[in-house]
Scaffold this active site. Sequence first.
Site, PDB file in Angstrom:
ATOM      1  N   CYS A 233       0.841  -1.188   0.000  1.00 39.98           N
ATOM      2  CA  CYS A 233       0.000   0.000   0.000  1.00 39.98           C
ATOM      3  C   CYS A 233       0.886   1.252   0.000  1.00 39.98           C
ATOM      4  CB  CYS A 233      -0.953   0.083   1.182  1.00 39.98           C
ATOM      5  SG  CYS A 233      -2.127  -1.270   1.241  1.00 39.98           S
TER       6      CYS A 233
ATOM      7  N   ARG B 137       3.998  -0.153  -4.792  1.00 41.86           N
ATOM      8  CA  ARG B 137       3.747  -0.717  -3.468  1.00 41.86           C
ATOM      9  C   ARG B 137       2.441  -1.504  -3.396  1.00 41.86           C
ATOM     10  NH1 ARG B 137       6.962   1.807   0.415  1.00 41.86           N
ATOM     11  NH2 ARG B 137       5.552   1.047   2.003  1.00 41.86           N
TER      12      ARG B 137
ATOM     13  N   TRP C  57      -2.735  -2.716  -1.750  1.00 44.25           N
ATOM     14  CA  TRP C  57      -2.412  -4.143  -1.903  1.00 44.25           C
ATOM     15  C   TRP C  57      -3.337  -4.842  -0.907  1.00 44.25           C
ATOM     16  CZ3 TRP C  57      -0.566  -8.303   0.977  1.00 44.25           C
ATOM     17  CH2 TRP C  57      -0.104  -9.393   0.221  1.00 44.25           C
TER      18      TRP C  57
ATOM     19  N   ASN D 288      -2.122   1.844   5.763  1.00 44.02           N
ATOM     20  CA  ASN D 288      -1.232   0.778   5.290  1.00 44.02           C
ATOM     21  C   ASN D 288      -0.893  -0.072   6.503  1.00 44.02           C
ATOM     22  OD1 ASN D 288       0.802  -0.837   4.268  1.00 44.02           O
ATOM     23  ND2 ASN D 288       2.357   0.773   4.364  1.00 44.02           N
ATOM     24  N   GLY D 289      -1.252  -1.345   6.459  1.00 44.43           N
ATOM     25  CA  GLY D 289      -0.947  -2.226   7.587  1.00 44.43           C
ATOM     26  C   GLY D 289      -2.094  -3.181   7.843  1.00 44.43           C
TER      27      GLY D 289
ATOM     28  N   GLU E  95      17.865 -17.682  -6.792  1.00 43.26           N
ATOM     29  CA  GLU E  95      17.379 -16.364  -7.210  1.00 43.26           C
ATOM     30  C   GLU E  95      16.929 -16.391  -8.680  1.00 43.26           C
ATOM     31  OE1 GLU E  95      16.356 -13.740  -6.059  1.00 43.26           O
ATOM     32  OE2 GLU E  95      16.635 -12.179  -7.577  1.00 43.26           O
TER      33      GLU E  95
ATOM     34  N   LYS F 238      13.200 -15.183  -9.875  1.00 45.61           N
ATOM     35  CA  LYS F 238      13.012 -14.113 -10.864  1.00 45.61           C
ATOM     36  C   LYS F 238      12.030 -14.551 -11.935  1.00 45.61           C
ATOM     37  CE  LYS F 238      13.987 -11.543  -9.430  1.00 45.61           C
ATOM     38  NZ  LYS F 238      14.231 -10.871  -8.229  1.00 45.61           N
TER      39      LYS F 238
ATOM     40  N   GLU G 296       8.261 -15.030 -10.504  1.00 47.16           N
ATOM     41  CA  GLU G 296       7.488 -13.876 -10.042  1.00 47.16           C
ATOM     42  C   GLU G 296       7.026 -12.960 -11.170  1.00 47.16           C
ATOM     43  OE1 GLU G 296       9.326 -11.050  -7.308  1.00 47.16           O
ATOM     44  OE2 GLU G 296      11.273 -11.411  -8.197  1.00 47.16           O
TER      45      GLU G 296
ATOM     46  N   HIS H 258      16.494 -37.724  -6.885  1.00 51.73           N
ATOM     47  CA  HIS H 258      15.792 -38.215  -5.692  1.00 51.73           C
ATOM     48  C   HIS H 258      14.316 -37.828  -5.737  1.00 51.73           C
ATOM     49  CE1 HIS H 258      19.485 -39.678  -3.964  1.00 51.73           C
ATOM     50  NE2 HIS H 258      20.048 -38.556  -4.354  1.00 51.73           N
TER      51      HIS H 258
ATOM     52  N   LYS I  52       6.043  -4.160  -3.859  1.00 55.09           N
ATOM     53  CA  LYS I  52       7.487  -3.992  -3.683  1.00 55.09           C
ATOM     54  C   LYS I  52       7.916  -4.117  -2.225  1.00 55.09           C
ATOM     55  CE  LYS I  52      11.602  -2.954  -5.132  1.00 55.09           C
ATOM     56  NZ  LYS I  52      12.304  -4.031  -5.841  1.00 55.09           N
TER      57      LYS I  52
HETATM   58  O1  M6R Z   1      12.811  -4.902   0.706  1.00 54.83           O
HETATM   59  P1  M6R Z   1      13.319  -6.277   1.008  1.00 54.83           P
HETATM   60  O2  M6R Z   1      14.645  -6.543   0.419  1.00 54.83           O
HETATM   61  O3  M6R Z   1      13.302  -6.590   2.485  1.00 54.83           O
HETATM   62  O4  M6R Z   1      12.298  -7.252   0.307  1.00 54.83           O
HETATM   63  C1  M6R Z   1      12.409  -8.632   0.435  1.00 54.83           C
HETATM   64  C2  M6R Z   1      11.530  -9.349  -0.564  1.00 54.83           C
HETATM   65  O5  M6R Z   1      10.193  -9.000  -0.379  1.00 54.83           O
HETATM   66  C3  M6R Z   1      11.931  -9.050  -2.005  1.00 54.83           C
HETATM   67  O6  M6R Z   1      13.260  -9.354  -2.246  1.00 54.83           O
HETATM   68  C4  M6R Z   1      11.043  -9.863  -2.974  1.00 54.83           C
HETATM   69  O7  M6R Z   1      11.333 -11.218  -2.859  1.00 54.83           O
HETATM   70  C5  M6R Z   1      11.220  -9.384  -4.407  1.00 54.83           C
HETATM   71  N1  M6R Z   1       9.951  -9.331  -5.063  1.00 54.83           N
HETATM   72  C6  M6R Z   1      12.044 -10.269  -5.224  1.00 54.83           C
HETATM   73  O8  M6R Z   1      12.187  -9.831  -6.525  1.00 54.83           O
END
Ligand code: M6R
Length: 605
Positions: A2, A27, A74, A98-99, A478, A482, A485, A501, A600
Site C-alpha cells: 500500500c 507498493r 495491496w 497501510n498495515g 534467485e 526471478k 514472479e 531423488h 514492492k
Molecule cells: O525490501 P526487502 O529486500 O526486504 O524485500 C524482500 C523481498 O520482499 C523481495 O526481495 C522480494 O522477494 C522481491 N519481489 C524479489 O524480486
Amino acid sequence: MCGIIGYTGPLQARDVVLQGLRQLEYRGYDSAGMALLTDDGDFYLRKKVGQVSALEAVCEPGIPSHCGIGHTRWATHGGVTDANAHPHAVGKVILLHNGIIENYHTISRQFGFEGLATSETDTEVAAQLIDYYYGQTQDPYEAIRKAIHIIDGSYAFCILFTDIPGTIYAIRNVSPLVAATSDQGSFIASDVTALIPYTKRYFAVPEQHILTITEDAIRVETMEGEIIHPDMLEVTWDVEAAQKGGYPHFMLKEIHEQPEVFRKTVTPRLRDGLPNFDAEGIPDSIFEECKSIQVIACGTAMYAGMVGRAIIEMQLRIPVTVSIASEFRYDTPLIDESTLVIVVSQSGETIDTLAALRLAKECGAKVLSIVNVKGSTIARESDYVLYTHAGPEIAVASTKAYMVQLSVFYLIAARMMLVRGKNQEEVRAFISNLTAAADMIENALEQEETLRKQAEKMAFSKDAFYIGRGLDYAFSLEGALKLKEISYIHAEAYAAGELKHGTIALIEPGVPVIALATQDKIFNKTISNIREVKARGAYVILITKQGASVSDEVCDIHLEIPVEDDRFTVFPCAVLWQLLAYYTAYVKGFDMDKPRNLAKSVTVE
Ligand code: M6R
C-alpha cells in the site's frame, strides 16, 4: 505494501496526490483512491479498482482543493472492490491505512460498529473509532490518541476531519511514513520517491507520534503531548533516478544500471585495494569476535544471503546460518552475544525482517544490516549499517538491489579475512576480482539479444528448473524466483545432484532446464546431472565459464561468462537469468514492473 500520500499547500491537491500515487504504485496496485477537502468546505472522495490510471479517469481535473490524501492498495482484508478501496469515510473522519489491524473484529463488537460498515476491511473500524472519539471530544489529537490506545497491529494512517480544513493528521506503528515541508507545501508519504519532485529534505516519521500537517509546518507530538523535532534526512539521488529514462520498463533499466551501482557500492569502501568500513563506523571487533553469523532476510535478499553464506564459510570457515525472517521471528533462535546477525533488506521496511531484527537484538546479538533505503526503519534500528547504493529500485522484481547486496557480502567476507589474519595480498587479490566483476556484468549485458531469443523458446512452458551445485546452487535459487514472479512459469531451483531423488520425474520433453556449471571442482559432476535431464528430453540452457569444454549433445544452448575465479561467477550469471526472466515476461505480454499479487515493500505479515 500500500502506498500513501498526503498533501496540503498552495498546489492543486488532486494533481499532487495523483503524481504521488503514480510514484508509489509499485507498493500495491489492486485499487486506488483519494479524498480532498475542497475549498468550499466540502469534501471529494473517489476510489476505483485497478491502477492509478483508473482513478485518474474518474477524478476530473480542476477540483478546487489544496489538501488531500491518496492511497494505492495491496489487498489484505476484503477483496479487490471499489468499496474496499481506501480512503474510508465515517462521519467527520476520512482515513486511509497501510498495515493490518489485528483486533478490528473485537473493536467492532465492543463499540457496536457491527453491521454499520460499508466495506469488508479492517481499516474502516479505525475510521469508526476515531469518529466515535471525535464526537465525544471534538479534539482530533485526543480522538486519535484514544483510538490508538485500543488499536493493535501495524498501521500508517493519514486522517482528514471534514470540519478541519487544510490539515492532515497522521500516525504510524511499524508501517513506514516519511514527511517534509517545503515552499510548495507539506507532504507525507510511504516513501521518499513521492516527495522528491518537491523536496529532497525529509524526516522519517517516528512510531507512535501524532503528526499535525498544515501548509507550512508539521507538528510532531508524542502520545503525552510533548513536541519533538525529528532529524532531517537528505535524498542523494535525483528525480530522474525514479523514472524510466527511455527504457520500456523499470526492470530493464534497473538491470542495465547494475555495473554503475555495483561500482558505486564497492569503490568508496576500498583503501589501497583493501576493504575499509571506517567511514561507516563499523568496528572490526564485530568481525573479529563473532563465533558464528546469522543472516536474516526475505525473498531475493535472503537469496543474496545464501551466496553470502557460501562465500563467508568458504573463505573464513565460520558457521553461517541463513534464515527466512518470517520463520526466524517465531523461532527460539540459537543466537547470543557471540553471534553477528546480518540483516538484508532493499526497502529496509519488510515487516518480518524488522521483527526478526528486534528479536535478534533481544537475544543480545549485534546487528549489521545491508540496506538500500537510507533512514529506513531497519537501518535505524540496526547497530551498524552498510548501505547499498542501488538508488531507487522501482520494479517489484529485485535486480540491481540483489547485485549490490551480493557485492556487500563479498566486501564483508574480505574485511573479515583481513581482520582475522589472512595475508593482505590474498585479500587484495580477492578484492581485485570483486572490482573486475563490474566489467563481467557489462559483458553479460551484451548477451541480451541471445537471452531474448531463448525467452521466446521457453515463454509458454509450464515449468522450468534451475540446477547447479555448490555456489551455483546458491545462485540458481534467485534465478528461479526471478522467472516465477514475473513470467508466472512454475520455476524451481535444485541442487543438481538431488534431482534424481524425486524431481527428475517432472522432466519431460521440452521442459527448460537452466543449468549452471561454473564451479571447476564439481564441473564434471554437474555435467553428468545435465546429461540425465537431457536424456529425458529437457531443453537445456547451460551457463559455464568461458572456455569450458562442453560437448554439443549436453545442451541446446551454451552461454559463457568471462570469469576465471569460480567465486565470482554469480555477478554475470545474475544478469543472464534476470534478462531471461524479463524477456520471458515480455514475450507473454505481462507487466513485469507490477507482477500480479505482489508489491514492492512487504509491510504486512
Ligand atoms: O525490501 P526487502 O529486500 O526486504 O524485500 C524482500 C523481498 O520482499 C523481495 O526481495 C522480494 O522477494 C522481491 N519481489 C524479489 O524480486
